[in-house]
Design a protein around this motif. Structure first.
Motif, PDB file in Angstrom:
ATOM      1  N   GLY A 193      -5.970   5.582  -4.495  1.00  0.00           N
ATOM      2  CA  GLY A 193      -6.771   6.814  -4.444  1.00  0.00           C
ATOM      3  C   GLY A 193      -6.118   7.907  -3.628  1.00  0.00           C
ATOM      4  O   GLY A 193      -6.291   9.098  -3.914  1.00  0.00           O
ATOM      5  N   VAL A 194      -5.347   7.526  -2.608  1.00  0.00           N
ATOM      6  CA  VAL A 194      -4.624   8.524  -1.810  1.00  0.00           C
ATOM      7  C   VAL A 194      -3.526   9.149  -2.669  1.00  0.00           C
ATOM      8  O   VAL A 194      -3.316  10.361  -2.665  1.00  0.00           O
ATOM      9  CB  VAL A 194      -3.980   7.884  -0.546  1.00  0.00           C
ATOM     10  N   ARG A 230      -9.656  10.501   1.796  1.00  0.00           N
ATOM     11  CA  ARG A 230      -8.599  10.669   2.810  1.00  0.00           C
ATOM     12  C   ARG A 230      -7.634  11.768   2.401  1.00  0.00           C
ATOM     13  O   ARG A 230      -7.194  12.583   3.208  1.00  0.00           O
ATOM     14  CB  ARG A 230      -7.844   9.348   2.991  1.00  0.00           C
ATOM     15  N   ARG A 231      -7.300  11.774   1.122  1.00  0.00           N
ATOM     16  CA  ARG A 231      -6.348  12.777   0.612  1.00  0.00           C
ATOM     17  C   ARG A 231      -6.917  14.182   0.796  1.00  0.00           C
ATOM     18  O   ARG A 231      -6.247  15.091   1.301  1.00  0.00           O
ATOM     19  CB  ARG A 231      -6.057  12.478  -0.871  1.00  0.00           C
ATOM     20  N   ARG A 237     -15.674   3.818   5.521  1.00  0.00           N
ATOM     21  CA  ARG A 237     -14.505   2.938   5.387  1.00  0.00           C
ATOM     22  C   ARG A 237     -14.764   1.594   6.067  1.00  0.00           C
ATOM     23  O   ARG A 237     -14.501   0.526   5.504  1.00  0.00           O
ATOM     24  CB  ARG A 237     -13.311   3.654   6.016  1.00  0.00           C
ATOM     25  N   THR A 270       1.022   4.002  -3.011  1.00  0.00           N
ATOM     26  CA  THR A 270       0.742   5.435  -2.852  1.00  0.00           C
ATOM     27  C   THR A 270       1.916   6.260  -3.382  1.00  0.00           C
ATOM     28  O   THR A 270       1.720   7.253  -4.097  1.00  0.00           O
ATOM     29  CB  THR A 270       0.463   5.765  -1.369  1.00  0.00           C
ATOM     30  N   GLU A 329      -7.534   1.874  -2.044  1.00  0.00           N
ATOM     31  CA  GLU A 329      -7.514   3.079  -1.210  1.00  0.00           C
ATOM     32  C   GLU A 329      -6.144   3.757  -1.327  1.00  0.00           C
ATOM     33  O   GLU A 329      -6.047   4.983  -1.485  1.00  0.00           O
ATOM     34  CB  GLU A 329      -7.809   2.706   0.257  1.00  0.00           C
ATOM     35  N   ALA A 330      -5.097   2.934  -1.284  1.00  0.00           N
ATOM     36  CA  ALA A 330      -3.735   3.485  -1.406  1.00  0.00           C
ATOM     37  C   ALA A 330      -3.548   4.181  -2.755  1.00  0.00           C
ATOM     38  O   ALA A 330      -2.904   5.241  -2.843  1.00  0.00           O
ATOM     39  CB  ALA A 330      -2.718   2.351  -1.245  1.00  0.00           C
ATOM     40  N   THR A 385      -8.711  10.598  -9.878  1.00  0.00           N
ATOM     41  CA  THR A 385      -9.589   9.509  -9.433  1.00  0.00           C
ATOM     42  C   THR A 385     -10.166   8.761 -10.630  1.00  0.00           C
ATOM     43  O   THR A 385     -10.427   7.557 -10.553  1.00  0.00           O
ATOM     44  CB  THR A 385     -10.716  10.088  -8.539  1.00  0.00           C
ATOM     45  N   CYS A 387       0.844  -1.207   0.000  1.00  0.00           N
ATOM     46  CA  CYS A 387       0.000   0.000   0.000  1.00  0.00           C
ATOM     47  C   CYS A 387       0.877   1.255   0.000  1.00  0.00           C
ATOM     48  O   CYS A 387       0.640   2.196  -0.763  1.00  0.00           O
ATOM     49  CB  CYS A 387      -0.920   0.024   1.227  1.00  0.00           C
ATOM     50  N   GLY A 429      -9.751   6.467  -0.775  1.00  0.00           N
ATOM     51  CA  GLY A 429      -8.421   7.090  -0.825  1.00  0.00           C
ATOM     52  C   GLY A 429      -8.515   8.563  -1.191  1.00  0.00           C
ATOM     53  O   GLY A 429      -7.852   9.417  -0.579  1.00  0.00           O
TER      54      GLY A 429
END
Ligand SMILES: Cc1cc2nc3c(=O)[nH]c(=O)nc-3n(C[C@H](O)[C@H](O)[C@H](O)COP(=O)(O)OP(=O)(O)OC[C@H]3O[C@@H](n4cnc5c(N)ncnc54)[C@H](O)[C@@H]3O)c2cc1C
Length: 386
Positions: free
Chosen positions: A74-75, A254-255, A295, A17, A71-72, A80, A13, A251
């Motif tokens: 998307g961060v 979160r960012r 989440r 990222t 998710e990683a 996206t 992950c 992700g």
């Protein structure tokens, strides 16, 4: 529930990222060349085949690890749409091939689709058949040893750049659940055309387009699953997509959440940072609560899928939770930024990217219909006689 990730997944992950921050940033606008370049890089990272069995070129991961890795991704990326394309390829195309394909089909397609050499699309929706897939008009008629397909598909993710397409067609008119069949069709096949990418409000890095089929002839070995198994293939692909694709949105949230906190601490008005004002700080706390509960629900859905659950209920609940949270987060992130939120930037991009999330993979209204049915609502009860 224990969502502890294996050590190697957690390390992957972090690496993903870092890769996405370095190589997948800053391209909300789509060009086929740049898309392919990024696709190939993403394939080299092993992302395109995460959940595909190792014997077919994938990493054989379960859904929980897949959500964590999405998710990683998307961060790391601020595109996206690109993450969405990656997830649609993997969960709506490769997983159905892995689950329903013959050994020959798996060997022929999965290694190249996992490595980044090829791009796939799954064409179900039609101009007159969106939520009601059984209203589809694309037909596949058996003539001798070949099927002949005719019809038009709409809104297929990756179709404008796809090398292979999974196409749903009616093989038994009026046959309902058993009336549809899935075909794997190569992009160069005579009679098959794809349209240019639509201009969309969000997810602009993901090419979405139409597919036209005019007397497209394919041999029987292009069938994915048996004749009449189309709806089963569709349902399986949606279970994967509804769960794992939405990790990309987690992700992204979160960012944007992190940058919103940073903004609230740095922006000063009335001689202090705006994060000091309760109206702002409470809004941000609500944003955190909304992302964290979405989440948990998504990981629960992934856990259910990984443990052989049919995934229907949790994936529908999680899909609604994540998509609604993403729209709210986009609005709130703009509000915290004031005027700066409405000019080009992470917050307005998140809002635009979030809008389609309530529609894709079955609209939230359809998810609620399905959930209501699962709860036994709307069943007519027998009238009690005294
Ligand atoms: C970015 C993006 C990517 C997509 N990717 C793909 C893809 O890869 N492959 C593919 O095949 N499709 C794809 N789609 C299409 C998507 O699956 C459909 O848009 C979706 O299923 C809804 O269909 P529709 O847009 O025709 O809306 P409609 O079905 O016409 O619905 C319109 C509105 O009516 C509501 N509605 C309809 N029926 C009911 C009902 N029974 N009860 C309550 N409300 C109802 C809906 O919830 C919605 O609000 C994509 C769409 C987008 C935006």
């Amino acid at each position: 529930m224990n969502f502890d990730l294996p050590t190697d997944t957690a390390a992957m992950c972090q690496a993903l990222t870092a890769f996405a921050r370095r190589d997948l940033r800053g391209a909300e606008t789509f060009t086929p060349e740049d898309f392919r370049r990024r696709w190939s890089l993403t394939g080299k990272q092993g992302v395109l085949g995460l959940t595909v069995p190792e014997e077919y070129g994938g990493s054989g991961m379960d859904a929980v690890s897949a959500v964590a890795l999405m998710e990683a991704l998307g961060v790391g990326t601020d595109d996206t749409g690109f993450g969405f394309s990656v997830a649609a390829h993997l969960f709506a195309c490769l997983m159905p091939i892995a689950e329903f394909g013959t050994p020959e089909q798996k060997l022929r397609w999965l290694p190249r689709l996992s490595s980044g050499e090829l791009i796939a699309a799954h064409a179900i929706t039609e101009p007159e058949a969106g939520s009601d897939i059984f209203a589809m008009r694309t037909t596949a008629e058996l003539r001798g040893d070949e099927y002949v397909l005719n019809g038009t598909k709409a809104f297929a993710t990756n179709a404008p750049v796809a090398d292979i397409l999974l196409v749903q067609a009616v093989t038994s008119p009026g046959g309902g659940f058993f009336g549809l069949t899935t075909f794997i069709i190569e992009s160069g096949t005579r009679g098959l055309r794809t349209g240019p990418p639509y201009s969309k409000v969000g997810l602009r890095g993901s090419p979405t387009g139409e597919v036209y089929l005019e007397d497209v002839c394919v041999p029987r070995d292009c069938l994915l699953g048996s004749p009449g198994a189309g709806a089963a293939v569709f349902s399986a692909s949606m279970r994967w997509e509804r769960t794992c694709l939405f990790g990309v949105y987690l992700g992204a949230m979160r960012r944007v959440l992190d940058s919103t906190i940073e903004f609230a601490n740095e922006r000063e008005q009335f001689g202090t940072s705006i994060g000091e004002f309760q109206a702002v700080s409470h809004r941000i706390v609500d944003m955190v609560a909304s992302v964290e509960s979405a989440r948990l629900m998504l990981f629960k859905a992934a856990d259910d899928l990984s443990h052989g659950g049919n995934g229907e209920i949790w994936s529908a609940l999680a899909k609604i939770a994540v998509s609604e949270a993403a729209v709210r987060l986009g609005l709130d992130a703009i509000q915290v930024r004031g005027s700066l939120g409405v000019i080009d930037g992470e917050a307005e991009t998140l809002l635009r990217d979030a809008l389609p999330s309530r529609i894709v993979s079955g609209t939230n209204e359809i998810q609620k219909n399905n959930l209501a049915r699962a709860l036994g609502l709307g069943r007519r009860r027998p009238v009690r006689r005294r």
